[in-house]
Design a protein around this motif. Structure first.
Motif, PDB file in Angstrom:
ATOM      1  N   LEU A  70       0.828  -1.211   0.000  1.00 16.37           N
ATOM      2  CA  LEU A  70       0.000   0.000   0.000  1.00 16.37           C
ATOM      3  C   LEU A  70       0.861   1.260   0.000  1.00 16.37           C
ATOM      4  N   CYS A  71       1.941   1.213   0.754  1.00 14.11           N
ATOM      5  CA  CYS A  71       2.783   2.399   0.912  1.00 14.11           C
ATOM      6  C   CYS A  71       3.700   2.633  -0.280  1.00 14.11           C
ATOM      7  N   ASN A  72       3.734   1.701  -1.224  1.00 11.10           N
ATOM      8  CA  ASN A  72       4.579   1.897  -2.389  1.00 11.10           C
ATOM      9  C   ASN A  72       3.772   2.104  -3.659  1.00 11.10           C
ATOM     10  N   GLU A  73       2.493   2.369  -3.528  1.00 15.06           N
ATOM     11  CA  GLU A  73       1.650   2.540  -4.706  1.00 15.06           C
ATOM     12  C   GLU A  73       1.884   3.919  -5.327  1.00 15.06           C
ATOM     13  N   GLU A  74       2.052   3.970  -6.630  1.00 15.02           N
ATOM     14  CA  GLU A  74       2.394   5.218  -7.312  1.00 15.02           C
ATOM     15  C   GLU A  74       1.353   6.331  -7.156  1.00 15.02           C
ATOM     16  N   PRO A  75       0.052   6.064  -7.313  1.00 20.41           N
ATOM     17  CA  PRO A  75      -0.906   7.158  -7.123  1.00 20.41           C
ATOM     18  C   PRO A  75      -0.817   7.793  -5.743  1.00 20.41           C
ATOM     19  N   LEU A  76      -0.516   6.988  -4.716  1.00 21.93           N
ATOM     20  CA  LEU A  76      -0.320   7.542  -3.384  1.00 21.93           C
ATOM     21  C   LEU A  76       0.869   8.493  -3.371  1.00 21.93           C
ATOM     22  N   TRP A  77       1.969   8.054  -3.977  1.00 23.82           N
ATOM     23  CA  TRP A  77       3.165   8.903  -3.985  1.00 23.82           C
ATOM     24  C   TRP A  77       2.979  10.137  -4.847  1.00 23.82           C
ATOM     25  N   MET A  78       2.157  10.039  -5.865  1.00 20.62           N
ATOM     26  CA  MET A  78       1.848  11.238  -6.665  1.00 20.62           C
ATOM     27  C   MET A  78       1.163  12.278  -5.795  1.00 20.62           C
TER      28      MET A  78
END
Length: 978
Positions: A70-78
């Motif tokens: 969950l913590c490495n998902e791209e939309p989250l990091w965006m």
């Protein structure tokens, strides 16, 4: 799911979902909540740490941490990256790399939510066009045919309008990259922060990104960043009528955008701001459009209507998500109007139409919004205060809670009862996002009908129908202004007045719009009652619209100016007029030279509405007006004084109001059927705002000298002695300590501490200071977020420490004086001056006859215009005289140091005694004039900081408030008190 080792070989295959075991108690939360509501509120550093809970992979037996995934998902990091990035963005190949410069993607559990997001990130749209669109396609469309068939009625795709534009050949990714490689453009993204990127960095991002909702250029300032782009296109002949063009470019709302976006980007469902219409010309690529008629809320969209200020916010899935997840659920009869736009085509979107756009490949387009005769009334309606009509305009009858029969009764009640208003503050959600798993969704029969007990009623997008939902008593002058409006209140009034003067052939239409936005019909009716009572000539047709940009309706009628007080409600209005009348009496009693530069008061009084008719009562400010003493609408604080609504009562009222929620003030104002008014002699000439760009430097320097002299005269006037009752309130409520104890006797005026009014002024500021961070966040751009976060450190926790700089005075010195507080460019009148030496003795010359200017300028040359009057003393108060510098320097002088110096050279009054500056205080900042001025700007009731960061754009990257203070007010520290 399978995992690969470093050689790309499959090492394990799992059918077991380890989600519950890995997440523990958090497993009860769906992935959407974990990703979108919890993790996005953490800092990038915390998310990175959380992602390290388990990242080891054994090639035989793989244990995957769900939280790690969950913590490495791209939309989250965006989302996390866009929250922390500074204004300029440099993409590093992935969003986690951009934020943390490293990435370790893993997978290992089943999540439909993440799978869908992954699919949207990597899907291609090459075959996604809707070639059999049902939007009319036209070529060689005449203006007449456009007006009769489409304008204000339905969308149309028009080919050929851009055939002669240079942009048809020049606007390709390759050519724009050659010319504008280092040009910075604004991005569109789902955060409130403004992000810019160099075009070369953006194109690099486009080539390698795999975002479900990619960044795209959506820049309304592209004409400033790249002026040559404006030469590459022109407004098509069908759309050249634009009523906003009477405003200067820096006054009109955002109206044109450069749009560049990759595949999968686009605009989610929305209605264009202010119910304007729009045209959009595509130069490169393909766009898929979906549209619904006004009032038809698309499936999956939620409309939030704030019942406090009428602001409307939309919750909508991304355009790609809507087409993939919601569009398939629609029955054929419920599907939108659709088309695929091709290069060279222009689409017209009428006022109020919902639309959603998806870029099928990299596209380049230009769009503009406009106001013309077909949508002018709708735009004015959208500006009107209140909430019900705004919800109905966008969401149709879904915005209503009751059946139509009840609505008709309420409308009739609203029309018959001017006191009607809704007290409760709430936010209405007029359509909830439908779950894509819900198979019981019931589709409406057409775009003009609705549900909730109103199924058989047709929703009419007709201005008369929509106007029925206006709250008639939430008039433009006293109601809370919607933060979502595309222009401010002052700009709105200015716009209508400029149209009224500049386009007389449109006055019937402008009057209809003004009645919607300003409640102009009601205010004109009240103005006529005042004229009839005092025997003034009946207003002409040209005189029926209020003038100026102020917060109270003002009328020019023959030789008089009629001002009706409304701002802030009845109590605030009474204190404004009472203080102004007290001030005029003081001017004439002392024979101050300032009285020659203030319009003469002709009449004043109170207008009452009772038993279905109006009644006028004269009032000179002394005593309590008839009918007010028995009114339950206000609390009269000081009855046993000559001016019960004078300046000291007003100061106490300001103290009680400071920090009070604006909605409470609005409610108190709406219940009034009483309006104070004042009539003054009309000035001849023009206001400075109209002449600013045509005046010579000599004239402007003369104005600065004039303002210095007249502000000196104002600040030298003695401040009225407060009554015993006021002193008692000041001591008891504001914790003011008296020098000679707290007893009250007949000679209290001699015993009171000399700094009492100064401490009351600071106590008012203390109340405003408590909510300063929230206040600045509400104003937002262009105030830098970094400085908002530092404002608590900059302003002292207790502003009464400013009193320390005056406690060692060796002579009587009043740090507080009368202040005008609103000397702006629309409150200065200029008179034409003599044009030749021979006219010096001609008393028919306006300069000589009215005694409003000297005959020669500083250099001996003739002037064309000279200041004659200062207007609008309704905002009079007692405070630090530095406060009067703020509107003069920022609004009239526009930050020009030479004009400030000219003003101070004529002003010649101290802001602080030299003895005070020599005394040591706890914090030497308090002795700086610039520091006091900057604190006042931050705590001001108006958005002074917005003006500062608009005048000094370089300060938007300032690192500290001290840097802003020095740049804006540093010259004050060189001022020598003479």
């Amino acid at each position: 799911m399978s995992l690969n080792n470093n050689n790309g070989e499959s090492t394990a295959n799992f059918e077991i979902d380890r989600r519950n075991e890995a997440l523990g108690d958090l497993s009860v939360l769906p992935d959407e909540i974990l990703c979108c509501s919890i993790l996005t509120n953490l800092t990038p550093r915390d998310v990175a740490r959380l992602s390290c809970v388990s990242s080891s992979i054994n090639l035989v037996f793989v244990v995957c941490s769900i939280m790690y995934i969950l913590c490495n998902e791209e939309p989250l990091w965006m989302s996390l990256c866009l929250k922390i990035v500074n204004r300029q963005l440099e993409y590093k190949g992935s969003w986690k790399n951009t934020a943390l410069h490293h990435i370790s993607p893993h997978a290992g559990f089943n999540s439909l939510f993440l799978y869908r997001r992954l699919y949207r990130c990597y899907t291609t749209l090459s075959g996604f066009s809707f070639d059999k669109g049902n939007v009319d396609r036209r070529e060689n469309l005449s203006l007449k045919d456009f007006s009769t068939e489409y304008d204000g009625q339905k969308p149309v795709l028009i080919n050929g309008l851009a055939d002669n534009w240079p942009a048809r050949k020049l606007w390709t990714s390759e050519q724009l990259l050659l010319k504008y490689s280092d040009t910075k453009f604004r991005m569109s993204q789902r955060t409130s922060k403004k992000v810019i990127m160099k075009f070369k960095d953006y194109m690099s991002y486009v080539q390698i990104q795999h975002d479900e909702d990619p960044l795209y250029i959506f820049d309304d300032k592209f004409g400033e960043a790249a002026p040559d782009l404006l030469k590459d296109y022109s407004v098509p002949h069908l759309f050249q009528e634009d009523y906003f063009d009477v405003l200067d470019i820096n006054q009109r709302p955002a109206y044109r955008w450069l749009i560049i976006g990759p595949e999968r980007s686009g605009a989610s469902w929305h209605v264009d701001p202010a119910l304007t219409s729009a045209w959009n010309t595509l130069l490169c690529g393909r766009k898929r459009w979906a549209l619904y008629p006004p009032g038809r809320v698309p499936l999956g969209v939620t409309v939030h209507v704030n019942e406090e200020d009428g602001d409307v916010n939309i919750e909508s899935p991304t355009s790609l998500q809507w087409w993939l997840d919601f569009y398939p659920l629609l029955a054929d009869d419920d599907k939108p109007i659709e088309c695929t736009q091709l290069p060279g085509e222009t689409i017209y979107v009428p006022s109020g139409w919902w639309h959603c756009v998806l870029n099928l490949e990299t596209t380049i387009a230009v769009t503009q919004n406009f106001v013309n005769s077909k949508n002018f009334e709708y735009v004015c309606l959208d500006m009107a205060p209140g909430y019900r009509h705004k919800g109905v305009c966008r969401a149709g009858l879904l915005a209503l809670d009751e059946g139509f029969e009840d609505i008709e009764k309420n409308i009739q009640s609203m029309e018959n009862n001017p006191c009607y208003f809704d007290i409760p503050r709430k936010e209405k959600r007029v359509r909830i996002c439908q779950s894509i798993e819900d198979t019981d969704y019931e589709n409406g029969t057409n775009g003009m009908s609705t549900s909730q007990g109103l199924d058989n009623l047709e929703y009419s997008y007709d201005i008369d129908f929509l106007a029925m939902f206006l709250d008639k008593e939430r008039d433009h002058y006293s109601a809370l202004w919607s933060s979502g409006n595309c222009i401010g209140q002052r700009e709105m009034r200015d716009w209508l007045w400029k149209l009224w003067v500049g386009r007389p052939e449109l006055r019937d239409l402008i009057w209809k719009g003004a009645c919607l936005a300003l409640n102009a019909g009601k205010w004109s009716e009240r103005m006529r009652e005042i004229c009839a009572f005092h025997g003034f000539p009946s207003p002409l047709h040209d005189e029926t619209l209020p003038v100026g940009t102020g917060s109270n309706p003002v009328y020019l009628v023959a030789e008089n100016v009629i001002k009706v007080f409304a701002e802030g409600g009845l109590e605030a209005s009474l204190y404004c007029l009472g203080t102004e009348l007290e001030f005029h009496n003081l001017l004439h009693t002392l024979d101050s030279p300032l009285k020659n530069y203030i319009p003469t008061v002709v009449a004043s009084g109170i207008l009452l509405y009772e038993n279905g008719s109006y009644r006028v009562l004269p009032w000179d400010g002394s005593s309590i007006p008839v009918g007010i003493d028995s009114s339950n609408l206000i609390s009269i604080m000081h009855k046993e004084v000559e001016y019960p609504f004078g300046v000291w009562g007003k100061k106490q009222f300001e103290y009680e109001k400071a920090g009070r929620p604006s909605y409470e003030s609005e409610i108190s104002g709406k219940s009034s059927l009483i309006w104070p008014y004042i009539v003054t002699k009309r000035c001849r000439g023009k206001i400075y705002a109209e002449l600013r760009d045509t005046l010579s430097s000599e004239d402007t320097l003369n104005l600065a000298s004039f303002l210095g002299e007249q502000l000196r005269n104002l600040h030298l006037l003695p401040v009225p002695q407060p009554s015993h009752d006021i002193l008692r309130r000041m001591v008891q409520e504001n914790n003011i300590q008296l020098s000679y104890g707290n007893e009250f006797s007949d000679n209290i005026a001699e015993k009171i501490d000399n700094l009492a009014e100064w401490k009351l002024f600071l106590s008012i500021l203390n109340r405003k200071r408590k909510d300063v961070t929230h206040h600045l966040k509400e104003w937002g751009d262009p105030i830098p977020t970094k400085l908002i976060e530092k404002v608590e450190e900059y302003i002292p926790n207790d502003l009464t420490v400013f009193a320390e700089i005056f406690e060692n005075e060796t002579e009587v010195f009043k740090p507080c004086t009368w202040i005008h507080s609103d000397v702006m460019d629309d409150n200065i009148y200029m008179a034409p001056c003599c044009s030749s030496p021979s006219s010096a003795g001609n008393t028919s010359d306006p300069c000589v006859a009215e005694g409003t200017c000297e005959k020669r300028s500083i250099s001996g040359q003739k002037r064309s215009w000279s200041p004659s009057h200062i207007l609008d003393f309704s905002d009079l108060s007692i405070a630090d005289p530095i406060l009067d510098l703020i509107p003069i320097y920022l609004d009239i002088f526009r930050g020009e140091p030479v004009l400030l110096k000219q003003f101070l050279d004529s002003y010649k009054l101290p802001f602080m005694r030299k003895e005070s500056l020599k005394q040591s205080v706890k914090d030497n900042r308090f002795g700086r004039f610039s520091y006091r001025a900057m604190c006042y700007c931050i705590l001001h009731d108006d958005n002074i900081l917005g003006a500062i960061f608009s005048l000094w754009k370089e300060l938007r990257i300032a690192e500290s408030w001290e840097e802003v203070e020095e740049k804006v007010w540093g010259d004050l520290n060189n001022y020598s008190d003479l």
